[in-house]
Write a protein that holds these residues in place. Structure first.
Motif, mmCIF file in Angstrom:
data_model
loop_
_atom_site.group_PDB
_atom_site.id
_atom_site.type_symbol
_atom_site.label_atom_id
_atom_site.label_comp_id
_atom_site.label_asym_id
_atom_site.label_seq_id
_atom_site.Cartn_x
_atom_site.Cartn_y
_atom_site.Cartn_z
ATOM 1 N N ALA A 260 11.156 0.038 24.389
ATOM 2 C CA ALA A 260 11.811 0.984 25.334
ATOM 3 C C ALA A 260 12.290 2.100 24.554
ATOM 4 O O ALA A 260 12.096 3.165 25.182
ATOM 5 C CB ALA A 260 12.796 -0.037 26.081
ATOM 6 N N VAL A 261 12.959 1.759 23.533
ATOM 7 C CA VAL A 261 13.730 2.634 22.930
ATOM 8 C C VAL A 261 12.543 3.964 22.104
ATOM 9 O O VAL A 261 12.759 4.926 22.030
ATOM 10 C CB VAL A 261 14.624 2.401 21.677
ATOM 11 N N ALA A 262 11.405 3.207 21.562
ATOM 12 C CA ALA A 262 10.476 3.853 21.079
ATOM 13 C C ALA A 262 9.474 4.843 22.118
ATOM 14 O O ALA A 262 9.168 6.097 21.847
ATOM 15 C CB ALA A 262 9.585 2.845 20.393
ATOM 16 N N THR A 263 9.615 4.157 23.194
ATOM 17 C CA THR A 263 8.878 5.017 24.441
ATOM 18 C C THR A 263 9.769 6.090 24.761
ATOM 19 O O THR A 263 9.175 7.338 24.880
ATOM 20 C CB THR A 263 8.642 4.093 25.809
ATOM 21 N N VAL A 264 11.178 6.113 25.036
ATOM 22 C CA VAL A 264 11.845 7.140 25.252
ATOM 23 C C VAL A 264 11.957 7.981 24.181
ATOM 24 O O VAL A 264 11.615 9.568 24.306
ATOM 25 C CB VAL A 264 13.145 6.677 25.675
ATOM 26 N N SER A 265 12.133 7.725 23.003
ATOM 27 C CA SER A 265 11.857 8.832 21.773
ATOM 28 C C SER A 265 10.542 9.410 21.873
ATOM 29 O O SER A 265 10.720 10.682 21.546
ATOM 30 C CB SER A 265 12.390 7.862 20.453
ATOM 31 N N THR A 266 9.632 8.696 21.763
ATOM 32 C CA THR A 266 8.349 9.402 21.747
ATOM 33 C C THR A 266 8.059 10.214 22.904
ATOM 34 O O THR A 266 7.596 11.393 22.669
ATOM 35 C CB THR A 266 7.203 8.284 21.738
ATOM 36 N N ALA A 267 8.450 9.844 24.039
ATOM 37 C CA ALA A 267 8.279 10.959 25.273
ATOM 38 C C ALA A 267 9.032 12.277 24.856
ATOM 39 O O ALA A 267 8.543 13.363 25.225
ATOM 40 C CB ALA A 267 8.939 10.330 26.326
ATOM 41 N N GLY A 268 10.239 12.098 24.364
ATOM 42 C CA GLY A 268 10.881 13.472 23.853
ATOM 43 C C GLY A 268 10.160 14.159 22.885
ATOM 44 O O GLY A 268 10.218 15.514 23.119
ATOM 45 N N GLY A 269 9.634 13.377 21.841
ATOM 46 C CA GLY A 269 9.218 14.336 20.905
ATOM 47 C C GLY A 269 7.853 14.954 21.507
ATOM 48 O O GLY A 269 7.504 16.064 20.970
ATOM 49 N N LEU A 270 7.168 14.219 22.377
ATOM 50 C CA LEU A 270 5.839 14.818 22.824
ATOM 51 C C LEU A 270 6.303 15.960 23.639
ATOM 52 O O LEU A 270 5.385 16.922 23.663
ATOM 53 C CB LEU A 270 5.061 13.493 23.570
ATOM 54 N N GLY A 271 7.284 15.838 24.610
ATOM 55 C CA GLY A 271 7.840 16.922 25.242
ATOM 56 C C GLY A 271 8.170 18.299 24.427
ATOM 57 O O GLY A 271 7.461 19.345 24.812
ATOM 58 N N LEU A 272 8.710 18.143 23.671
ATOM 59 C CA LEU A 272 9.211 19.184 22.416
ATOM 60 C C LEU A 272 7.770 19.773 21.777
ATOM 61 O O LEU A 272 7.803 20.846 21.769
ATOM 62 C CB LEU A 272 10.094 18.559 21.148
ATOM 63 N N ALA A 273 7.136 18.882 21.496
ATOM 64 C CA ALA A 273 5.644 19.374 21.102
ATOM 65 C C ALA A 273 4.871 19.899 21.868
ATOM 66 O O ALA A 273 4.345 21.226 21.640
ATOM 67 C CB ALA A 273 5.016 18.157 20.257
ATOM 68 N N ALA A 274 4.916 19.555 23.167
ATOM 69 C CA ALA A 274 3.855 20.095 24.135
ATOM 70 C C ALA A 274 4.459 21.620 24.421
ATOM 71 O O ALA A 274 3.662 22.480 24.639
ATOM 72 C CB ALA A 274 4.020 19.413 25.385
ATOM 73 N N GLY A 275 6.028 21.780 24.575
ATOM 74 C CA GLY A 275 6.321 23.087 25.069
ATOM 75 C C GLY A 275 6.267 23.963 23.833
ATOM 76 O O GLY A 275 6.193 25.153 24.026
#
Length: 454
Positions: A260-275
């Motif tokens: 769960a921690v990895a999923t949330v952290s990865t989602a934040g990183g993907l959002g930053l990369a996508a933006g």
């Protein structure tokens, strides 16, 4: 954009190297001492010295050639990295040496980023500034994503020595790009020997130049609003980062917490990369201040939703949305400051802006825990004064204090964005880049229809 792309590549390599060494050295400090306090001290030293040095850095950036400032700052940071690598190679590396290197690199970064941001104004055409700012944000996002992973690989392959050598090589490559590149300087810096201040700077004192920088930073209501938004956004990012972990753990069974921690952290990183990538591809909006408001409100809404529904899936979606809006705010705000501040004063303005935004980050980290545990938790805990009202709105029975503080943070961020939606930023006429045909410059509008166009 050719010169900027060369400099950008060097900054990317340097940022990745610093991210790798920062992660590995923080881990090394904790392994050597077993002390959370000493680990946190290393994190604090990455912020505080740079904040204190920001006013002096801004004045020096404006007094001297930006390329010279970048070369000196990179050289100093590389020498510190070389000294630490030598200490490790001889078996004499100590925690205090890591602290000293962190202080040096923090101060060097305070010179590097304002000098680079100010130099970009003359490197690229006005309609490309948003893309350049987003590309810089992409480099930082990429470094944050790649740093821990590459650090783990290097630690497994060659230990701390491999990490420190990689950091030294990254600084050397960054220096090489600066030595190759030739980029334009403001009018007062052209045709002057390196290391000498301009005539105007010699006639004025430091206090006068700093006062002018503060005036230009907040001289317009729209610029004051931008400073508030970016500072609050950095504080919200720090607070949300500190609060997400306990909320994820509270809402997840023990056997699924790591995933769960990895999923949330990865989602934040993907959002930053996508933006960041989207803003790098796009040349930028015609009304950047309106986009700052929209992205800030969107990020605030995501944080509010995370507090109301603190479940791993909802937290991951909120993290993605929040970090998706972050590059939009930073790149659009950068364009507005570059258009509203004269090139010869941008070093001071950008350094002071960095000081305020880093202060927001520091406050977010320092206040998130105490506010959640000592202020918010007693209010919504079972039997508390808000248990039967506000407490019921929170989608958790555990760690309600963190959930409530996230809601308050999201509301504050959204209100801050909406408060300046009617502001405008008056843009200065863009300077003519060196070697560029004046007629080839595209006249782009400012942030709104009632602001004076460029």
């Amino acid at each position: 954009m050719t010169t900027f792309l060369l400099i950008w590549a060097g900054r990317l390599l340097t940022a990745v190297g610093s991210s790798i060494s920062g992660f590995a050295l923080g881990l090394w400090i904790y392994q050597q001492t077993g002390s959370v306090t000493q680990f946190a001290t290393g994190l604090l030293l990455g912020f505080a010295p740079g904040m204190l040095a920001a006013p002096a850095a801004g004045v020096l950036v404006d007094r001297h050639r930006r390329r010279t400032v970048l070369l000196c700052a990179d050289a100093a940071a590389m020498l510190a990295a070389v000294a630490m690598a030598a200490a490790e190679a001889t078996g004499h590396l100590a925690v205090w040496q890591v602290y000293a290197t962190t202080v040096v690199e923090s101060c060097c970064a305070t010179f590097q980023w304002p000098a680079l941001a100010a130099a970009v104004t003359g490197m690229v055409r006005p309609e490309q500034r948003g893309r350049a700012g987003a590309m810089t944000q992409t480099a930082l996002a990429g470094a944050q994503l790649l740093g821990p992973m590459l650090a783990a690989l290097l630690l497994g392959a060659g230990g701390l020595r491999a990490v420190l050598l990689t950091d030294v090589v990254s600084f050397a490559l960054g220096l090489l790009t600066l030595l190759i590149a030739r980029f334009p300087e403001p009018a007062g810096h052209r045709d002057r020997p390196p290391g000498r201040a301009t005539d105007a700077a010699q006639r004025r004192g430091w206090r006068t130049e700093l006062a002018e920088g503060r005036r230009l930073l907040t001289g317009q209501p729209g610029l004051r609003h931008l400073l508030r938004v970016v500072t609050v956004l950095n504080a919200a990012e720090a607070a949300a980062t500190a609060l997400l972990l306990p909320l994820v753990l509270a809402g997840t069974p023990a056997d699924g917490q790591n995933a769960a921690v990895a999923t949330v952290s990865t989602a934040g990183g993907l959002g930053l990369a996508a933006g960041s990538v989207a803003m790098s591809i796009w040349s930028g909006p015609r009304r950047p201040l309106a986009w700052v408001t929209s992205a800030t409100v969107l990020s605030g809404g995501a944080v509010l939703a995370a507090g109301l529904h603190p479940r791993p899936a909802a937290l991951a979606a909120a993290a993605f949305t929040f970090f998706l809006g972050l590059p939009v705010v930073t790149s659009c705000a950068q364009v507005l400051w570059q258009s509203a501040v004269a090139a010869e004063a941008q070093g001071r303005v950008f350094a002071l802006r960095r000081m305020f935004t880093q202060a927001g980050t520091l406050l977010g980290y320092l206040l998130a825990g105490p506010l959640a545990a000592q202020v918010c938790e007693p209010l919504v805990a079972p039997g508390g004064p808000l248990d039967s009202t506000l407490g019921r709105l929170l989608g958790t029975d555990r760690d309600r204090g963190s959930a409530l503080l996230l809601c308050c943070t999201g509301l504050l961020l959204a209100v801050t964005g909406l408060a300046g939606r009617r502001h405008t930023v008056e843009a200065l006429p863009p300077p003519e880049p060196i070697g560029c045909d004046r007629t080839a410059l595209t006249r782009i509008p400012a942030n709104s229809t009632d602001a004076e166009p460029l």
